[in-house]
Design an enzyme around this catalytic site. Structure first.
Site, PDB file in Angstrom:
ATOM      1  N   GLU A 135      19.716 -21.399 -28.874  1.00 49.60           N
ATOM      2  CA  GLU A 135      20.955 -22.062 -28.663  1.00 49.60           C
ATOM      3  C   GLU A 135      21.926 -21.965 -29.750  1.00 49.60           C
ATOM      4  OE1 GLU A 135      22.164 -26.224 -27.547  1.00 49.60           O
ATOM      5  OE2 GLU A 135      20.310 -25.937 -26.737  1.00 49.60           O
ATOM      6  N   ASN A 234      12.688 -28.911 -27.213  1.00 43.08           N
ATOM      7  CA  ASN A 234      12.837 -30.083 -26.673  1.00 43.08           C
ATOM      8  C   ASN A 234      11.378 -30.685 -26.672  1.00 43.08           C
ATOM      9  OD1 ASN A 234      11.868 -30.250 -23.473  1.00 43.08           O
ATOM     10  ND2 ASN A 234      13.186 -28.403 -24.095  1.00 43.08           N
ATOM     11  N   SER A 277      11.000 -27.321 -19.999  1.00 49.06           N
ATOM     12  CA  SER A 277      10.720 -25.679 -19.639  1.00 49.06           C
ATOM     13  C   SER A 277       9.330 -25.433 -19.082  1.00 49.06           C
ATOM     14  CB  SER A 277      10.957 -24.856 -20.453  1.00 49.06           C
ATOM     15  OG  SER A 277      10.562 -24.883 -21.838  1.00 49.06           O
TER      16      SER A 277
END
EC number: 1.17.7.4
Length: 322
Positions: A135, A234, A277
């Site tokens: 990202e 995350n 995810s």
């Protein structure tokens, strides 16, 4: 082992957990492309950071590559992952006349747009994030070299020395720790009072909600399992949030086979969550593994209800396939 022989274990299941809207959209994009165009469908980088998901899509006909030079000249779709890509990637795809479909999470695209606005207004941009994360690579790649300075830690925030302290802005990676980021932003604000900020928090709703649920559950349990991949930012932040909230025995686990039973022995309570995810089937697999050793009861602890939905990329919507 009979239930009577098993020690009791209360599992507190965090909600929300697991797939977020951006992940659902990205996975659905690959599956819809396979339905419409057939195999193969090429995907640049892991569509989301989860081995189980990637392997499942491979079985269905997706071919994962790290860079576009691994994709042959083809009319097959080439999908960009949820993490976003540098501008050079769609430019390369266009130059080769590849059929590119961008599955970048809309919340990542929001950060890209913010950065472009700051750049047009001649602000230097401090990017709070982790070096090398896809990202961050994608965000930095939206603008010319030198437009960003990466700030990874509070120490970086204390020492960063921009050329023009009066013309600064910050944006953040969407999957960071709320607490870490708040500390970094507080330091930057104190040092640079004219610092321009996002109109709305860059850390995504799903990251925020999953961390908040962990903060509620972690102080109440003996141990915490975060279902997720080691390269999932995350998911790693969820494990850290559990430790910070007072749960010293917390581990990131991909599959039931990866559970370190020495760490999870002698429990009476266990918290379970999953990164954005990680599919729910893996959460169930982990619970089943504990149920084989403990007499398990499961209670869901809900911090907030989520109802966010992102439509598929335009090329994959039903009306586009007519």
């Amino acid at each position: 082992m009979d239930a009577a022989d098993k020690p009791p274990l209360q599992i507190l299941l965090c909600a929300p957990r697991g797939f977020c809207a951006g992940v659902v959209r990205a996975i659905d994009a690959v599956e819809q492309a396979l339905r419409i165009y057939g195999a193969p469908v090429y995907v640049r980088h892991e569509i989301v950071h989860n081995k189980y998901v990637v392997e499942d899509l491979k079985r269905k006909g997706a071919i994962f590559v790290e860079e576009l030079d691994e994709v042959p000249d083809t009319r097959a779709p080439v999908i960009f992952s949820a993490h976003g890509v540098p501008k050079s990637v769609p430019e390369e795809a266009s130059g080769r006349n590849l059929f590119a479909i961008d599955a970048t999470c809309p919340l990542v695209t929001k950060v890209h747009r913010e950065a472009q606005v700051h750049f047009k207004r001649a602000r230097h941009i401090l990017l709070i994030g982790h070096k090398g994360h896809p990202e961050v690579v994608g965000t930095i790649g939206q603008l010319p070299q030198g437009a960003f300075t990466l700030v990874e830690t509070a120490e970086d925030a204390r020492t960063v020395a921009p050329a023009d302290p009066e013309n600064l802005a910050y944006v953040t990676q969407t999957t960071l720790s709320l607490d870490d980021t708040a500390e970094i932003v507080a330091i930057l604000r104190a040092r640079f009072p004219r610092l321009s900020e996002p109109h709305k928090e860059d850390i995504c709703y799903a990251t925020t909600n999953r961390q908040e649920a962990v903060k509620i559950v972690a102080p109440k349990v003996d141990a915490m399992v975060v279902v997720g991949a080691p390269n999932s930012s995350n998911s790693q932040r969820l494990r850290e949030a559990a430790e910070r909230a007072g749960c010293r025995r917390s581990a990131l686990v991909q599959r039931a086979a990866d559970i370190d039973w020495a760490l999870f022995s002698g429990l009476s309570s266990l918290g379970v969550t999953a990164g954005a995810s990680a599919p729910e089937v893996l959460v169930e697999e982990i619970i089943d593994a504990f149920a084989a050793r403990y007499d398990v009861t499961v209670e869901t602890v809900t911090s907030i209800e989520e109802d966010v939905f992102f439509p598929l990329p335009r090329a994959l919507r039903p009306d586009a396939a007519e």
